[in-house]
Design a protein around this motif. Structure first.
Motif, PDB file in Angstrom:
ATOM      1  N   LEU A 198       0.360  -0.931  -0.357  1.00 27.77           N
ATOM      2  CA  LEU A 198      -0.189   0.394  -0.007  1.00 27.77           C
ATOM      3  C   LEU A 198       0.954   1.050   0.452  1.00 27.77           C
ATOM      4  CD1 LEU A 198      -2.708  -0.740   3.188  1.00 27.77           C
ATOM      5  CD2 LEU A 198      -2.917  -1.459   0.113  1.00 27.77           C
ATOM      6  N   GLN A 199       0.328   2.430  -0.500  1.00 29.15           N
ATOM      7  CA  GLN A 199       1.158   3.831  -0.529  1.00 29.15           C
ATOM      8  C   GLN A 199       0.194   4.630  -0.593  1.00 29.15           C
ATOM      9  OE1 GLN A 199       3.318   4.363  -4.512  1.00 29.15           O
ATOM     10  NE2 GLN A 199       2.084   2.663  -4.880  1.00 29.15           N
ATOM     11  N   HIS A 200       0.939   5.271   1.259  1.00 27.98           N
ATOM     12  CA  HIS A 200       0.457   5.898   1.755  1.00 27.98           C
ATOM     13  C   HIS A 200       0.847   7.770   1.627  1.00 27.98           C
ATOM     14  CE1 HIS A 200      -2.468   6.843   6.067  1.00 27.98           C
ATOM     15  NE2 HIS A 200      -2.252   7.914   4.806  1.00 27.98           N
ATOM     16  N   ARG A 201       0.248   8.135   0.584  1.00 27.19           N
ATOM     17  CA  ARG A 201       0.527   9.499   0.289  1.00 27.19           C
ATOM     18  C   ARG A 201       0.763  10.591   1.709  1.00 27.19           C
ATOM     19  NH1 ARG A 201      -1.487  13.715  -4.275  1.00 27.19           N
ATOM     20  NH2 ARG A 201       0.053  15.486  -4.002  1.00 27.19           N
ATOM     21  N   VAL A 331       6.229   9.415   1.662  1.00 23.69           N
ATOM     22  CA  VAL A 331       5.118   8.275   0.716  1.00 23.69           C
ATOM     23  C   VAL A 331       5.040   6.919   1.479  1.00 23.69           C
ATOM     24  CG1 VAL A 331       4.930   6.007  -0.929  1.00 23.69           C
ATOM     25  CG2 VAL A 331       4.856   8.700  -1.330  1.00 23.69           C
ATOM     26  N   VAL A 334       4.205   0.066   2.538  1.00 25.00           N
ATOM     27  CA  VAL A 334       3.818  -1.234   3.749  1.00 25.00           C
ATOM     28  C   VAL A 334       2.963  -2.420   2.965  1.00 25.00           C
ATOM     29  CG1 VAL A 334       1.443  -0.064   4.494  1.00 25.00           C
ATOM     30  CG2 VAL A 334       2.776  -1.126   6.401  1.00 25.00           C
ATOM     31  N   PRO A 359      -3.891   4.217   4.267  1.00 26.30           N
ATOM     32  CA  PRO A 359      -4.919   5.248   4.361  1.00 26.30           C
ATOM     33  C   PRO A 359      -6.047   4.648   4.347  1.00 26.30           C
ATOM     34  CG  PRO A 359      -3.882   4.619   1.916  1.00 26.30           C
ATOM     35  CD  PRO A 359      -3.350   3.507   2.554  1.00 26.30           C
ATOM     36  N   ALA A 365      -3.907   6.253   9.589  1.00 23.41           N
ATOM     37  CA  ALA A 365      -4.593   7.443   9.551  1.00 23.41           C
ATOM     38  C   ALA A 365      -4.600   8.063  10.351  1.00 23.41           C
ATOM     39  CB  ALA A 365      -6.426   6.493   8.848  1.00 23.41           C
TER      40      ALA A 365
END
Lengths: 428, 177
Positions: A198-201, A331, A334, A359, A365
């Motif tokens: 997962l890519q959390h900006r 970024v 994970v 995200p 979050a």
């Protein structure tokens, strides 16, 4: 990578006195938001020290590749036709075009779409279109750029953009034991990171994440909502009575060590919120792999919570990779830890990971909300200095000589900044 | 589509195929608008009550044809986890939703893909405008819904939200999408 920006930073290097921005127990807010400091970090940290790139299980077969990164710069992690792992730079040496536009795949060569120059997956130039235009010229020096140093520790692939420097083992130091602890939880001693990332900006400076990963002071507050609505019972690990420890391994590596709590309770798999009865296949495989006595101890100690400077965070059941892309943007990549040869626990590892991080994660979050508020707050001018003094009076050394303190103390954060100061003031 | 393609429930209930197509489309659209409004207005209890017990609420990552049983998804909730998610939002300490996102979404291109027994599979496009402390974010997705007719009204069985940019880094997604 933005070469011009680096040159500019290099020209002004020395102009900033980091000793005037970092004190043992407080730091200046400017370190998080100054774009010139970010450029200097690229030069002195990201494009110099050992940085985690990826895991060998992401490219299991010959000719597999996956797009990874070192700081903002994309890197192709490739298993070449001989089976060797290589880190290639994704830039056509002809006119600088981005060579490969895909996240992953399997191929023996890469062809630039601009003028059809073709490179072997070892990085060597194989040929170019209409070669008569280069008559009499050598192909030497026209290969893909490479990450100058690559080192692999038990599947974890690290790269360094500096041709010379300390070895990976020297860099990892005491934190190497935490990687071993993670791998001990696999019945085969191996990981298979095959579930995708997962890519959390995140609109915040990367160091807020670096510091928070081993901050044991925040969970009771930032994650109070989760503790309230689930019967996890882990909220008490972050209270005054907790015997868990924070640890500074040196070299910027830090840990939140829950083993004292798990050993006190002496219950296998409590660290994972479950029992041996609920994961019979895993327990059987662990017993077969390590013998019952050792397997029991491993399953009591559980998986580590360790932040390997500057970008690899092992959060017991997740692997996070921090990627700074700008002074105010990071970024968080994970994925779930997956143990080779342990299907029943792997499914639960994925389920818990999807629920808690990324995200939409019940935990991350809210962490990320804090990072973004951190970043906005840091730019407010007064007070300039931020406080990292928690637990100074009760810091001590463990048997291996590493600084430890109470689970809620800021020993890890002080350790991170001590290392950061060394890197930023090191002679070039 | 793996999760959505699982067998339709075999319930002795009204056969939706017998319903007039225009009337069925209208009924489906009204349900989607209701669901959208409950989500936009943070009516957590109302939204949760739409779901059946065998619910799957899914936001894939890295493409829209991944296997959520084997690969990471942004969100892959069964009914129990939907409940945890809602209870967390209701604590008032879900910091990323305190203050709450201001939301307005538009649903369009509603197509009934399949009708079988008392269930219907629906495709729709959705644009969601979110305003929060960080700033403004526009979300775009191709949604797939499975609705089940229960006691004269639709309930939500499965909802797949295929964000068009789910192969790239995305911001925190903590409202009901």
């Amino acid at each position: 990578m933005p070469q011009a920006a680096v040159s500019e930073a290099a020209a002004s290097a020395g102009a900033r006195d980091y000793r005037a921005l970092i004190e043992p127990a407080r730091i200046n807010s400017r370190l998080y938001y100054d774009p010139a400091i970010f450029q200097e970090e690229l030069e002195k940290i990201w494009y110099k020290t050992w940085v985690y790139v990826g895991h060998t299980s992401e490219i299991p077969n010959k000719n597999d590749y996956v797009t990874k990164s070192i700081g903002p710069m994309p890197v192709l992690m490739v298993r070449d036709k001989e089976g060797e792992v290589r880190l290639l730079l994704n830039k056509c040496p002809h006119r600088g075009n981005q060579l490969c536009a895909y996240q992953k795949g399997n191929r023996t060569s890469f062809t630039c779409p601009y003028h059809s120059w073709t490179f072997s997956n070892t990085g060597d130039l194989m040929g170019y279109a209409l070669p008569d235009g280069y008559e009499g010229q050598s192909k030497a020096g026209l290969n893909l750029g490479k990450v100058p140093r690559i080192a692999i520790y038990r599947g974890f692939v690290f790269g360094s953009m500096a041709a010379e420097g300390i070895s990976l083992e020297e860099h990892l130091g005491g934190a190497k034991a935490a990687l071993d602890q993670l791998l001990d939880n696999s019945p085969t001693g191996e990981l298979e990171l095959t579930a995708g990332f997962l890519q959390h900006r995140t609109k915040a400076n990367w160091k807020f994440m670096l510091e928070n990963e081993t901050d044991g002071y925040h969970p009771g507050f930032v994650h109070g909502s989760v503790f309230q609505v689930t019967s996890s019972g882990i909220g008490s690990l972050y209270g005054s009575d907790s015997t868990a420890l924070t640890r500074d391994y040196g070299n910027g590596h830090t840990e939140f060590d829950l083993r004292p709590e798990w050993r006190k309770n002496d219950k296998p798999l409590q660290w994972f919120g479950t029992t041996p009865e609920r994961l019979p296949e895993y327990v059987k495989a662990m017993n077969a792999g390590y013998g019952e006595e050792r397997a029991r101890q491993i399953m009591i100690d559980g998986s580590p919570h360790v932040m390997i400077f500057p970008n690899l965070f092992i959060a017991e059941i997740q692997i996070f990779v921090l990627q700074p892309v700008a002074v105010d943007e990071t970024v968080q990549h994970v994925t779930a830890v997956q143990f080779k040869g342990a299907p029943d626990i792997n499914r639960r590892l994925r389920q818990q990971t999807m629920g808690s991080v990324g995200p939409a994660g019940l935990l991350l979050a809210d962490d990320t909300e804090m990072y973004e508020r951190n970043h906005r707050g840091a730019q407010i001018l007064d007070p300039e200095w931020l406080v990292l003094s928690r637990g100074l009076h009760r810091e001590r050394l463990d048997d291996n000589g590493f600084r430890i303190a109470h689970s809620t103390d800021e020993t890890p954060q002080r350790g991170i900044w001590r290392h950061y100061l060394n890197l930023m003031t090191e002679a070039r | 589509m793996t999760a959505l393609a699982q067998s339709f429930a075999d319930v002795s209930a009204p056969d939706l195929a017998a319903t007039d197509a225009v009337a069925l489309h209208h009924q489906v659209a009204q349900f989607l608008y209701l669901e959208a409004r409950l989500a936009d207005t943070h009516d957590y209890d109302g939204w949760e009550a739409l779901w059946t017990d065998d619910a799957i609420y899914w936001v894939p990552a890295n493409g829209d044809d991944t296997d959520p049983e084997k690969e990471m998804s942004v969100l892959y909730d069964n009914r129990s986890r939907i409940g945890v998610r809602i209870r967390q939002l209701k604590t008032g300490r879900r910091h990323t939703q305190t203050p709450r996102s201001e939301l307005a979404r538009v649903i369009s291109n509603i197509e009934i893909a399949e009708v079988r027994g008392n269930e219907v599979e629906v495709r729709a496009n959705v644009l969601i405008y979110e305003d929060n402390l960080r700033g403004d974010t526009l979300w775009a997705a191709r949604n797939t819904y499975r609705l089940r007719m229960v006691d004269g009204g639709f309930r939500l069985v499965r909802k797949k939200i295929a964000l068009v940019n789910n192969n790239k880094p995305i911001f925190t997604l903590s409202f009901l999408v």
